[in-house]
Design a protein around this motif. Structure first.
Motif, PDB file in Angstrom:
ATOM      1  N   UNK A   1       0.774  -0.950   0.068  1.00 57.11           N
ATOM      2  CA  UNK A   1       0.109   0.081   0.253  1.00 57.11           C
ATOM      3  C   UNK A   1       0.747   1.122  -0.227  1.00 57.11           C
ATOM      4  N   UNK A   2       0.230   2.330   0.371  1.00 52.17           N
ATOM      5  CA  UNK A   2       1.070   3.814  -0.668  1.00 52.17           C
ATOM      6  C   UNK A   2       1.779   4.487   0.874  1.00 52.17           C
ATOM      7  N   UNK A   3       1.026   3.894   1.730  1.00 57.07           N
ATOM      8  CA  UNK A   3       0.853   4.505   3.946  1.00 57.07           C
ATOM      9  C   UNK A   3       2.088   3.018   3.764  1.00 57.07           C
ATOM     10  N   UNK A   4       2.560   2.732   2.671  1.00 58.23           N
ATOM     11  CA  UNK A   4       3.881   1.741   3.831  1.00 58.23           C
ATOM     12  C   UNK A   4       5.061   1.628   3.050  1.00 58.23           C
ATOM     13  N   UNK A   5       5.249   3.131   2.611  1.00 59.63           N
ATOM     14  CA  UNK A   5       6.359   3.082   1.906  1.00 59.63           C
ATOM     15  C   UNK A   5       7.039   4.682   2.199  1.00 59.63           C
ATOM     16  N   UNK A   6       8.637   4.248   2.663  1.00 57.32           N
ATOM     17  CA  UNK A   6       9.717   5.047   3.440  1.00 57.32           C
ATOM     18  C   UNK A   6      10.309   5.635   1.951  1.00 57.32           C
ATOM     19  N   UNK A   7      10.790   6.420   1.966  1.00 62.54           N
ATOM     20  CA  UNK A   7      11.994   7.265   0.471  1.00 62.54           C
ATOM     21  C   UNK A   7      12.494   8.082   1.527  1.00 62.54           C
ATOM     22  N   UNK A   8      14.177   8.198   0.538  1.00 64.61           N
ATOM     23  CA  UNK A   8      14.988   8.707   1.608  1.00 64.61           C
ATOM     24  C   UNK A   8      16.079   9.475   0.099  1.00 64.61           C
ATOM     25  N   UNK A   9      16.254  10.400   0.327  1.00 67.80           N
ATOM     26  CA  UNK A   9      17.620  11.954  -0.777  1.00 67.80           C
ATOM     27  C   UNK A   9      18.221  12.609  -0.746  1.00 67.80           C
ATOM     28  N   UNK A  10      17.920  13.506  -1.874  1.00 72.75           N
ATOM     29  CA  UNK A  10      18.682  14.104  -1.054  1.00 72.75           C
ATOM     30  C   UNK A  10      18.951  15.861  -2.712  1.00 72.75           C
ATOM     31  N   UNK A  11      17.616  15.716  -3.805  1.00 70.87           N
ATOM     32  CA  UNK A  11      17.813  16.058  -4.894  1.00 70.87           C
ATOM     33  C   UNK A  11      16.030  16.721  -5.510  1.00 70.87           C
ATOM     34  N   UNK A  12      16.564  17.437  -6.676  1.00 73.32           N
ATOM     35  CA  UNK A  12      15.093  17.641  -6.864  1.00 73.32           C
ATOM     36  C   UNK A  12      14.451  16.821  -7.492  1.00 73.32           C
ATOM     37  N   UNK A  13      15.003  15.792  -7.565  1.00 72.31           N
ATOM     38  CA  UNK A  13      14.960  14.388  -8.558  1.00 72.31           C
ATOM     39  C   UNK A  13      13.867  13.436  -7.646  1.00 72.31           C
TER      40      UNK A  13
END
Length: 279
Positions: free
Chosen positions: A216-228
Motif C-alpha cells: 500500500x501507499x502508506x507502507x512506503x518510506x523514501x530517502x533522498x537529497x535532490x530535486x528529482x
C-alpha cells in the motif's frame, strides 16, 4: 508499518566517490531480515542501478532514469515511459542552437555527440578486466540517427549548463518550456538538467513497483537529497533527507539524518526498522 523503502543512490547511499560501502550493504541486509523490501531509485541508467543492486547481494526491484523505467528484478521490466522522437529532435535542435552539451540514454547505452570522460567517471566498475563501465557508450556526429537505427527509445535527456554556454539553468528550463510545457524537468545535481516524458517521476515508478508487490501507499518510506527526489519524499509515509541535501528536500522531509559520507542512510534504516517494531 513500512514494507518498501525507496532509496536514492548518488548523494544519499553512495559516498562522494560514488562508492557503495560495506557498512551500507550490511544495513540493507537488515532491512531484508525485517521484511522490508528496498528499491534503489535513481537518475542513473538501468544497468548502473542493476550493477549497484548486484553489489548488495540482492536482485531487488530498481527504478532508473528518474522513474522512466521500473523493474521488479534485473530481468523483468514492468514500466517504461519514453521521450518521443519529436521531443528529442526539438531538444537537440535547442542544444545545438545554443551550443549546449547534451547526452541521452536508452535502456543500457549513453549517447552523445561529444566525448567527455569526466561525465562518466562515476560509472566505473570495481573491475580491472573487460568493459570497466556500468553502461554502454555510443558517440557519433548524429546520436539521434544512431538510436533510431538501433530501433531504440530515449528514457532521459540531459543538458549541461555553463560548460560551453553562459545560459543559466533557469533560463534553459524557461526556453524549453516555451516549446513544450509538458515535459518533466528536474535535476540530480546543480550541474545538470534532466528531462523525461510527461508523468515520469520516481514516485510514479515506485507506485508501479508497490502495486506489483501488493504494498500500500502508506507502507512506503523514501530517502533522498535532490530535486528529482522531491515527488517521492512528498508522498511517502515516512521521508528522510541526508544532511547534504538541498534545502527544498530538507524542508519536506520528516527526518534529517547524517550526510552520505557519514552513513546517513544507515541511520535512516535503523529508524525505519525501529518504527516498525514500535507499531
Amino acid at each position: 508499518m513500512i514494507k518498501l523503502f525507496a532509496i536514492d543512490l548518488d548523494g544519499t547511499t553512495l559516498d562522494n566517490q560514488s562508492r557503495l560501502d560495506n557498512k551500507v550493504i550490511e544495513a540493507l541486509k537488515k532491512l531484508d531480515e525485517n521484511g522490508i523490501k528496498f528499491v534503489f531509485t535513481s537518475g542513473r541508467a538501468k544497468p548502473s542501478v542493476d550493477y549497484l543492486t548486484y553489489l548488495t547481494g540482492f536482485d531487488n526491484p530498481t527504478i532508473a532514469n528518474n522513474g522512466a523505467i521500473a523493474s521488479i528484478n534485473r530481468e523483468n521490466i514492468i514500466y517504461e515511459n519514453y521521450l518521443t522522437y519529436k521531443n528529442i529532435e526539438k531538444l537537440i535542435e535547442f542544444c545545438e542552437n545554443y551550443k549546449l552539451l547534451y547526452q541521452f540514454y536508452d535502456h543500457d547505452t549513453y549517447y552523445s555527440n561529444r566525448v567527455c570522460p569526466e561525465r562518466f567517471n562515476h560509472l566505473k566498475k570495481r573491475s580491472d578486466y573487460g568493459m570497466n563501465y556500468q553502461v554502454n557508450f555510443s558517440f557519433s556526429a548524429n546520436p539521434l540517427n544512431e538510436i533510431k537505427n538501433r530501433n531504440s527509445n530515449v528514457l532521459k535527456f540531459q543538458i549541461f549548463p555553463k560548460e560551453y554556454n553562459k545560459l543559466s539553468k533557469d533560463r534553459i528550463i524557461e526556453e524549453i518550456r516555451k516549446f513544450n510545457k509538458n515535459l518533466y524537468i528536474t535535476s540530480s545535481n546543480d550541474k545538470v538538467i534532466e528531462i523525461m516524458q510527461k508523468n515520469v517521476s520516481k514516485y510514479q515508478a515506485i507506485c508501479e513497483v508497490s502495486d506489483y508487490l501488493g504494498i500500500n501507499r502508506d507502507e512506503i518510506a523514501a530517502i533522498g537529497d535532490q530535486d528529482n527526489d522531491i515527488p517521492m519524499l512528498k508522498l511517502a509515509k515516512l521521508s528522510f533527507a541526508v544532511e547534504n541535501a538541498i534545502d527544498e528536500v530538507k524542508e519536506i522531509a520528516d527526518v534529517i539524518v547524517g550526510s552520505n559520507d557519514e552513513f546517513g542512510i544507515v541511520e535512516a534504516i535503523d529508524i525505519v526498522i525501529k518504527s516498525n517494531k514500535d507499531v
